[in-house]
Write a protein that holds these residues in place. Structure first.
Motif, PDB file in Angstrom:
ATOM      1  N   CYS A   1       0.830  -1.213   0.000  1.00 39.83           N
ATOM      2  CA  CYS A   1       0.000   0.000   0.000  1.00 39.83           C
ATOM      3  C   CYS A   1       0.865   1.263   0.000  1.00 39.83           C
ATOM      4  O   CYS A   1       0.553   2.249  -0.692  1.00 39.83           O
ATOM      5  CB  CYS A   1      -0.933  -0.002   1.210  1.00 39.83           C
ATOM      6  N   ILE A   2       1.958   1.238   0.782  1.00 35.68           N
ATOM      7  CA  ILE A   2       2.878   2.377   0.788  1.00 35.68           C
ATOM      8  C   ILE A   2       3.495   2.563  -0.593  1.00 35.68           C
ATOM      9  O   ILE A   2       3.684   3.703  -1.063  1.00 35.68           O
ATOM     10  CB  ILE A   2       3.967   2.175   1.856  1.00 35.68           C
ATOM     11  N   SER A   3       3.782   1.456  -1.282  1.00 33.60           N
ATOM     12  CA  SER A   3       4.343   1.542  -2.634  1.00 33.60           C
ATOM     13  C   SER A   3       3.354   2.167  -3.608  1.00 33.60           C
ATOM     14  O   SER A   3       3.734   2.965  -4.482  1.00 33.60           O
ATOM     15  CB  SER A   3       4.750   0.145  -3.121  1.00 33.60           C
ATOM     16  N   ILE A   4       2.080   1.826  -3.464  1.00 33.71           N
ATOM     17  CA  ILE A   4       1.052   2.436  -4.319  1.00 33.71           C
ATOM     18  C   ILE A   4       1.004   3.942  -4.092  1.00 33.71           C
ATOM     19  O   ILE A   4       0.890   4.738  -5.038  1.00 33.71           O
ATOM     20  CB  ILE A   4      -0.315   1.795  -4.045  1.00 33.71           C
ATOM     21  N   ILE A   5       1.105   4.328  -2.822  1.00 35.66           N
ATOM     22  CA  ILE A   5       1.119   5.763  -2.500  1.00 35.66           C
ATOM     23  C   ILE A   5       2.337   6.436  -3.127  1.00 35.66           C
ATOM     24  O   ILE A   5       2.250   7.547  -3.671  1.00 35.66           O
ATOM     25  CB  ILE A   5       1.093   5.977  -0.979  1.00 35.66           C
ATOM     26  N   ALA A   6       3.507   5.755  -3.065  1.00 36.92           N
ATOM     27  CA  ALA A   6       4.729   6.324  -3.651  1.00 36.92           C
ATOM     28  C   ALA A   6       4.570   6.524  -5.154  1.00 36.92           C
ATOM     29  O   ALA A   6       4.998   7.557  -5.714  1.00 36.92           O
ATOM     30  CB  ALA A   6       5.917   5.409  -3.355  1.00 36.92           C
ATOM     31  N   VAL A   7       3.957   5.555  -5.842  1.00 29.03           N
ATOM     32  CA  VAL A   7       3.728   5.689  -7.281  1.00 29.03           C
ATOM     33  C   VAL A   7       2.763   6.833  -7.559  1.00 29.03           C
ATOM     34  O   VAL A   7       2.969   7.644  -8.500  1.00 29.03           O
ATOM     35  CB  VAL A   7       3.197   4.371  -7.862  1.00 29.03           C
ATOM     36  N   PHE A  27      11.610   0.512   9.203  1.00 27.06           N
ATOM     37  CA  PHE A  27      11.752   1.871   8.676  1.00 27.06           C
ATOM     38  C   PHE A  27      12.307   1.831   7.253  1.00 27.06           C
ATOM     39  O   PHE A  27      11.838   2.550   6.362  1.00 27.06           O
ATOM     40  CB  PHE A  27      12.681   2.694   9.584  1.00 27.06           C
ATOM     41  N   PHE A  28      13.312   1.002   7.029  1.00 23.54           N
ATOM     42  CA  PHE A  28      13.912   0.871   5.702  1.00 23.54           C
ATOM     43  C   PHE A  28      12.888   0.406   4.685  1.00 23.54           C
ATOM     44  O   PHE A  28      12.782   0.966   3.579  1.00 23.54           O
ATOM     45  CB  PHE A  28      15.092  -0.100   5.772  1.00 23.54           C
ATOM     46  N   CYS A  29      12.117  -0.626   5.028  1.00 19.06           N
ATOM     47  CA  CYS A  29      11.138  -1.181   4.086  1.00 19.06           C
ATOM     48  C   CYS A  29      10.009  -0.195   3.795  1.00 19.06           C
ATOM     49  O   CYS A  29       9.473  -0.159   2.676  1.00 19.06           O
ATOM     50  CB  CYS A  29      10.570  -2.489   4.633  1.00 19.06           C
ATOM     51  N   ALA A  30       9.619   0.619   4.791  1.00 19.77           N
ATOM     52  CA  ALA A  30       8.546   1.588   4.578  1.00 19.77           C
ATOM     53  C   ALA A  30       8.994   2.761   3.710  1.00 19.77           C
ATOM     54  O   ALA A  30       8.208   3.321   2.938  1.00 19.77           O
ATOM     55  CB  ALA A  30       8.047   2.103   5.934  1.00 19.77           C
ATOM     56  N   ALA A  31      10.280   3.137   3.847  1.00 23.23           N
ATOM     57  CA  ALA A  31      10.787   4.273   3.060  1.00 23.23           C
ATOM     58  C   ALA A  31      11.287   3.856   1.684  1.00 23.23           C
ATOM     59  O   ALA A  31      11.392   4.702   0.777  1.00 23.23           O
ATOM     60  CB  ALA A  31      11.912   4.961   3.835  1.00 23.23           C
ATOM     61  N   LEU A  32      11.603   2.578   1.492  1.00 22.83           N
ATOM     62  CA  LEU A  32      12.212   2.112   0.244  1.00 22.83           C
ATOM     63  C   LEU A  32      11.396   2.464  -1.010  1.00 22.83           C
ATOM     64  O   LEU A  32      11.997   2.864  -2.023  1.00 22.83           O
ATOM     65  CB  LEU A  32      12.439   0.596   0.318  1.00 22.83           C
ATOM     66  N   LEU A  79      13.079  10.863  -3.009  1.00 22.58           N
ATOM     67  CA  LEU A  79      14.227  10.407  -2.228  1.00 22.58           C
ATOM     68  C   LEU A  79      15.265   9.815  -3.163  1.00 22.58           C
ATOM     69  O   LEU A  79      14.937   9.079  -4.107  1.00 22.58           O
ATOM     70  CB  LEU A  79      13.800   9.349  -1.200  1.00 22.58           C
ATOM     71  N   ASN A  80      16.526  10.130  -2.902  1.00 24.17           N
ATOM     72  CA  ASN A  80      17.625   9.596  -3.700  1.00 24.17           C
ATOM     73  C   ASN A  80      17.845   8.128  -3.331  1.00 24.17           C
ATOM     74  O   ASN A  80      17.916   7.785  -2.145  1.00 24.17           O
ATOM     75  CB  ASN A  80      18.892  10.413  -3.419  1.00 24.17           C
ATOM     76  N   PRO A  81      17.978   7.223  -4.305  1.00 27.07           N
ATOM     77  CA  PRO A  81      18.170   5.797  -3.987  1.00 27.07           C
ATOM     78  C   PRO A  81      19.533   5.454  -3.405  1.00 27.07           C
ATOM     79  O   PRO A  81      19.705   4.382  -2.843  1.00 27.07           O
ATOM     80  CB  PRO A  81      17.969   5.102  -5.332  1.00 27.07           C
ATOM     81  N   THR A  82      20.518   6.351  -3.531  1.00 23.82           N
ATOM     82  CA  THR A  82      21.871   6.031  -3.049  1.00 23.82           C
ATOM     83  C   THR A  82      21.913   5.715  -1.556  1.00 23.82           C
ATOM     84  O   THR A  82      22.523   4.708  -1.148  1.00 23.82           O
ATOM     85  CB  THR A  82      22.842   7.181  -3.372  1.00 23.82           C
ATOM     86  N   PRO A  83      21.277   6.528  -0.663  1.00 20.29           N
ATOM     87  CA  PRO A  83      21.305   6.179   0.765  1.00 20.29           C
ATOM     88  C   PRO A  83      20.700   4.810   1.048  1.00 20.29           C
ATOM     89  O   PRO A  83      21.140   4.106   1.961  1.00 20.29           O
ATOM     90  CB  PRO A  83      20.491   7.300   1.421  1.00 20.29           C
ATOM     91  N   PHE A  84      19.691   4.424   0.268  1.00 20.14           N
ATOM     92  CA  PHE A  84      19.063   3.120   0.498  1.00 20.14           C
ATOM     93  C   PHE A  84      20.033   1.980   0.184  1.00 20.14           C
ATOM     94  O   PHE A  84      19.989   0.928   0.816  1.00 20.14           O
ATOM     95  CB  PHE A  84      17.793   2.994  -0.343  1.00 20.14           C
ATOM     96  N   SER A  85      20.894   2.185  -0.814  1.00 21.70           N
ATOM     97  CA  SER A  85      21.894   1.159  -1.126  1.00 21.70           C
ATOM     98  C   SER A  85      22.856   0.978   0.039  1.00 21.70           C
ATOM     99  O   SER A  85      23.173  -0.148   0.447  1.00 21.70           O
ATOM    100  CB  SER A  85      22.661   1.543  -2.389  1.00 21.70           C
ATOM    101  N   LEU A  86      23.313   2.101   0.600  1.00 16.02           N
ATOM    102  CA  LEU A  86      24.257   2.029   1.718  1.00 16.02           C
ATOM    103  C   LEU A  86      23.597   1.429   2.955  1.00 16.02           C
ATOM    104  O   LEU A  86      24.165   0.564   3.620  1.00 16.02           O
ATOM    105  CB  LEU A  86      24.803   3.430   2.023  1.00 16.02           C
TER     106      LEU A  86
END
Length: 319
Positions: A33-39, A235-240, A52-59
């Motif tokens: 559902c969070i992903s649908i909201i992000a789209v 937190f990571f999975c919700a922001a991803l 959000l920049n994807p680079t921090p998520f990689s680290l």
């Protein structure tokens, strides 16, 4: 614990029981559902913008994977140590049964009196082995904090049953009775002094097993360590999704749920096996182990086998 034969690659993909997926489905639905909201936000369907920049998520993802690896290793170490302790319990039980059946005795009589003494001796030995077979059941209930009366009533003589049920540490009370049995036979001259020492070494081994199991059961991993990883994972999975949507667009829900499943499943499995004596699907099969150990002692007595498995399952072994 789920005990089943190895599945082929396709059936493994569809395996349901014994996996952590059922308990993760509500959480994965939230991530979806969070992903649908992000789209929706990215496509300006909603009148807000979150980029959000994807680079921090990689680290963060790499660091989180390392932490989860340590968490799983620590939990599996506890699981494997518990498994080895119960394997040692099988060895000690077989050794004590063999000793009770084969070590020399002094009857000193011949004729009918000697036959009567031999019969009484055999009955006492059979009682010793049956009490020894009840020991893993008492230990299992002690670790799970469940009521052992039904299991022990079918295996212990009534006086000993009441004595065991009246104690706080029931496996230790059974060990005390086994030691008293050895000492009584030694006083009667039916055991050599060196055989008493052999029995005592095995009784000390049983005591070490109980102590090791109690240490694992009473000393969980530090709570702060577990809760830190738990919070970081969620937190990571919700922001991803907000970090992925700019690069993969409409496919964000699929990849977000897949990544969330990987991290959440690792955390959930580690949480399950951290307490190996529980009753969840991936905990140790203490019920089957207890029956297997008891059946191993009964086999040396020449008694019929116990039912230690259900149809369709492979034979259970501690070896």
């Amino acid at each position: 614990m789920i005990i089943r034969p190895h599945l082929n690659w396709f059936r493994m993909l569809l395996a349901w029981k014994g996996s952590v997926l059922p308990q993760l489905l509500p959480r994965l639905l939230v991530i979806f559902c969070i992903s649908i909201i992000a789209v929706a936000v990215h496509d300006h369907i909603l009148k807000i913008t979150v980029n959000l920049n994807p680079t921090p998520f990689s680290l963060i993802g790499i660091a989180l994977a390392i932490f989860l690896g340590f968490r799983n290793s620590a939990s599996y170490d506890r699981y494997w140590e518990a498994r080895k302790l119960w394997g040692q319990l099988l060895n000690e039980s077989r050794s004590m049964t063999r000793q009770a059946l084969t070590f020399p005795r002094h009857t000193g009589d011949a004729g009918d009196a000697g036959d009567a003494n031999a019969a009484a001796d055999a009955d006492e030995t059979r009682e010793f082995v049956r009490v020894l077979g009840a020991f893993p059941h008492a230990l299992r209930h002690q670790l799970r904090r469940s009521d052992p009366r039904e299991d022990l009533a079918a295996r212990l003589p009534t006086p000993l049953l009441e004595r065991v049920m009246g104690s706080r540490h029931r496996p230790a009370t059974i060990m005390l009775w086994l030691g008293e049995w050895v000492q009584r036979r030694a006083r009667e001259g039916r055991l050599e002094s060196w055989t008493v020492l052999a029995f005592d070494r095995n009784l000390n081994g049983l005591s070490d097993i109980v102590g090791g199991c109690e240490r694992i059961a009473s000393t969980p991993l530090p709570f702060a360590y577990s809760v830190m990883i738990h919070r970081t994972v969620y937190f990571f999975c919700a922001a991803l999704p907000f970090g992925l949507v700019d690069s993969i667009g409409i496919f964000t829900p699929i990849f977000s749920v897949f990544v969330a499943y990987t991290f959440m499943a690792l955390e959930a499995i580690a949480s399950q096996i951290e307490e190996p004596f529980g009753t969840e699907d991936n905990d140790l099969a203490l019920g089957a182990m207890s029956l297997f150990i008891e059946d191993a002692t009964r086999d040396l007595l020449g008694e019929p086998a116990l039912e230690t498995q259900t149809p369709g399952q492979p034979p259970f072994s501690l070896s």
